[in-house]
Design a protein around this motif. Structure first.
Motif, PDB file in Angstrom:
ATOM      1  N   ILE A 118       1.342  -2.310   6.140  1.00  0.00           N
ATOM      2  CA  ILE A 118       1.690  -2.119   4.736  1.00  0.00           C
ATOM      3  C   ILE A 118       1.764  -3.429   3.967  1.00  0.00           C
ATOM      4  CG2 ILE A 118       2.863   0.105   4.964  1.00  0.00           C
ATOM      5  CD1 ILE A 118       5.493  -1.534   4.995  1.00  0.00           C
TER       6      ILE A 118
ATOM      7  N   GLN B 127       1.399   1.635  10.677  1.00  0.00           N
ATOM      8  CA  GLN B 127       0.404   1.399   9.634  1.00  0.00           C
ATOM      9  C   GLN B 127       0.714   0.067   8.963  1.00  0.00           C
ATOM     10  OE1 GLN B 127      -1.911   3.661   8.122  1.00  0.00           O
ATOM     11  NE2 GLN B 127      -1.100   5.716   8.463  1.00  0.00           N
TER      12      GLN B 127
ATOM     13  N   ILE C 122       0.865  -1.178   0.000  1.00  0.00           N
ATOM     14  CA  ILE C 122       0.000   0.000   0.000  1.00  0.00           C
ATOM     15  C   ILE C 122       0.895   1.219   0.000  1.00  0.00           C
ATOM     16  CG2 ILE C 122      -1.624   1.329   1.359  1.00  0.00           C
ATOM     17  CD1 ILE C 122      -2.472  -1.340   2.610  1.00  0.00           C
ATOM     18  N   PHE C 123       0.896   1.994  -1.044  1.00  0.00           N
ATOM     19  CA  PHE C 123       1.746   3.172  -0.954  1.00  0.00           C
ATOM     20  C   PHE C 123       1.229   4.432  -1.629  1.00  0.00           C
ATOM     21  CE2 PHE C 123       3.173   0.870  -4.548  1.00  0.00           C
ATOM     22  CZ  PHE C 123       3.715   1.756  -5.444  1.00  0.00           C
TER      23      PHE C 123
ATOM     24  N   ASN D 131       4.762  -0.345   9.469  1.00  0.00           N
ATOM     25  CA  ASN D 131       5.910   0.560   9.377  1.00  0.00           C
ATOM     26  C   ASN D 131       6.043   1.380  10.655  1.00  0.00           C
ATOM     27  OD1 ASN D 131       4.032   2.620   9.156  1.00  0.00           O
ATOM     28  ND2 ASN D 131       4.450   3.056   6.989  1.00  0.00           N
ATOM     29  N   ALA D 132       6.941   2.359  10.660  1.00  0.00           N
ATOM     30  CA  ALA D 132       7.242   3.107  11.884  1.00  0.00           C
ATOM     31  C   ALA D 132       6.039   3.884  12.397  1.00  0.00           C
ATOM     32  CB  ALA D 132       8.422   4.040  11.647  1.00  0.00           C
ATOM     33  N   SER D 133       5.049   4.179  11.519  1.00  0.00           N
ATOM     34  CA  SER D 133       3.816   4.822  11.995  1.00  0.00           C
ATOM     35  C   SER D 133       2.790   3.776  12.431  1.00  0.00           C
ATOM     36  CB  SER D 133       3.185   5.688  10.915  1.00  0.00           C
ATOM     37  OG  SER D 133       4.079   6.100   9.949  1.00  0.00           O
TER      38      SER D 133
HETATM   39  C1  NAG Z   1       3.572   4.126   6.873  1.00  0.00           C
HETATM   40  O1  NAG Z   1       2.685   3.762   5.827  1.00  0.00           O
HETATM   41  C2  NAG Z   1       1.648   4.688   5.612  1.00  0.00           C
HETATM   42  C3  NAG Z   1       0.702   4.070   4.604  1.00  0.00           C
HETATM   43  O2  NAG Z   1       1.371   3.789   3.418  1.00  0.00           O
HETATM   44  C4  NAG Z   1       2.245   6.012   5.169  1.00  0.00           C
HETATM   45  O3  NAG Z   1       1.215   6.956   4.981  1.00  0.00           O
HETATM   46  C5  NAG Z   1       3.215   6.497   6.229  1.00  0.00           C
HETATM   47  O4  NAG Z   1       3.863   7.665   5.795  1.00  0.00           O
HETATM   48  C6  NAG Z   1       4.251   5.431   6.527  1.00  0.00           C
HETATM   49  N1  NAG Z   1       5.082   5.856   7.643  1.00  0.00           N
HETATM   50  C7  NAG Z   1       6.416   5.789   7.597  1.00  0.00           C
HETATM   51  C8  NAG Z   1       7.124   6.288   8.807  1.00  0.00           C
HETATM   52  O5  NAG Z   1       7.028   5.345   6.640  1.00  0.00           O
END
Ligand code: NAG
Ligand code: NAG
Ligand code: NAG
Ligand code: NAG
Ligand code: NAG
Length: 253
Positions: free
Chosen positions: A52, A50, A12-13, A46-48
């Motif tokens: 992926i 979320q 998902i990006f 990921n670090a947030s």
């Molecule tokens: C984590 O993934 C989300 C969804 O793709 C993205 O919006 C967010 O920037 C990402 N966070 C990092 C720290 O990469």
């Protein structure tokens, strides 16, 4: 290789991928996997925090995912959502300590799209976790298999917290080239296989999740053209050609 721009990775990006996939149900003919019945499948965050991608734990110290899921970043967590937990509890997790990407991984063609993750988990019980999930043989996989993921489930564009599964059939590379075209189908000797389930397919957020055949891990979800379009197969990393590499890193026999 310009045709590759139409390829949708299962990561998902970007928003257009979300919109692209929202038109098709993630797993038509698929089903929710009851909690506790396939605890190996984790959601990769990921670090947030979320979600992926997916990942699959293969020993107390190691998990596998698709290389493109972890490319360019290092701070990832696995969440074991298929655990049965009480309402007060949170899922067990694992920190990713190291990412070992296949030396022949090629971002442009998706060849060898596989990474080994060294992890540190807080699972209270790992007696269910042993190496029997890796296949004992390498080639000639055919027939019906099952795909698993926490990816998009329906038009809500929300990733699923519940593990979802669907049946797919392994295709020969020739069939895959016929259906996907030579620029999108995997290259010969790139360590990839194709599977099609009629309308069942992996979708965004499912990358890195397992393709299981006869109880063994035979594939890792990599990419496709769309989600769940009849006659459009999904492409998976084949575990067989990467077994020696995985075993060398993990010391799993
Ligand atoms: C984590 O993934 C989300 C969804 O793709 C993205 O919006 C967010 O920037 C990402 N966070 C990092 C720290 O990469
Ligand atoms: C990784 O991400 C987690 C969750 O956002 C954060 O708490 C932690 O500090 C990060 N670790 C590193 C080494 O950046
Ligand atoms: C595992 O760690 C996560 C935080 O990363 C926490 O939310 C969870 O409650 C922990 N689970 C157990 C079983 O200790
Ligand atoms: C682990 O091994 C035991 C036998 O020692 C077996 O009964 C069990 O099904 C295996 N678990 C997995 C997840 O493969
Ligand atoms: C196994 O890993 C070592 C480094 O840890 C490397 O030197 C060796 O070539 C690898 N062997 C195979 C078969 O991949």
């Amino acid at each position: 290789m310009s045709s590759k721009i139409f390829v949708i990775s299962r990561l998902i990006f970007t928003y257009f991928l979300v919109a692209e996939c929202a038109r098709v149900k993630r797993v038509v003919g698929g089903y929710d996997v009851p909690c506790g019945t396939f605890k190996n499948v984790a959601s990769l965050r990921n670090a947030s925090l979320q979600q992926i991608c997916g990942a699959i734990i293969i020993s107390p110290d190691f998990a596998l995912t698709a290389a493109h899921c972890v490319h360019g970043n290092s701070n990832f967590t696995l969440s074991f959502n298929n655990y049965c937990i009480g309402s007060e509890d949170t899922y067990p997790t694992a920190q990713v300590l190291d990412i070992i990407t296949h030396p022949q991984y090629d971002k442009a063609s998706s060849a060898h799209d596989i990474s080994v993750l060294r992890i540190s988990h807080n699972l209270s019980d790992v007696s269910w976790l042993n190496d029997t999930i890796l296949p004992s043989f390498s080639f000639g996989i055919t027939g019906e298999c099952t795909i698993y993921g926490y990816g998009y489930k329906d038009v809500s564009e929300q990733v699923s917290e519940i593990l979802v599964a669907a049946k797919v059939f392994i295709l020969s590379l020739d069939q895959c080239i016929q259906l996907l075209g030579q620029y999108v189908a995997p290259l010969r000797d790139s360590g990839m296989i194709c599977a099609s389930g009629g309308n069942s397919d992996t979708c965004q957020g499912d990358s890195g999740g397992p393709l299981m055949c006869d109880g063994r891990l035979q594939g890792i979800s990599s990419y496709g053209l769309a989600c769940g379009l009849a006659g459009v197969p999904g492409v998976y990393v084949s575990i067989g050609p990467h077994l020696n590499w995985i075993r060398n890193i993990t010391n799993i026999l």
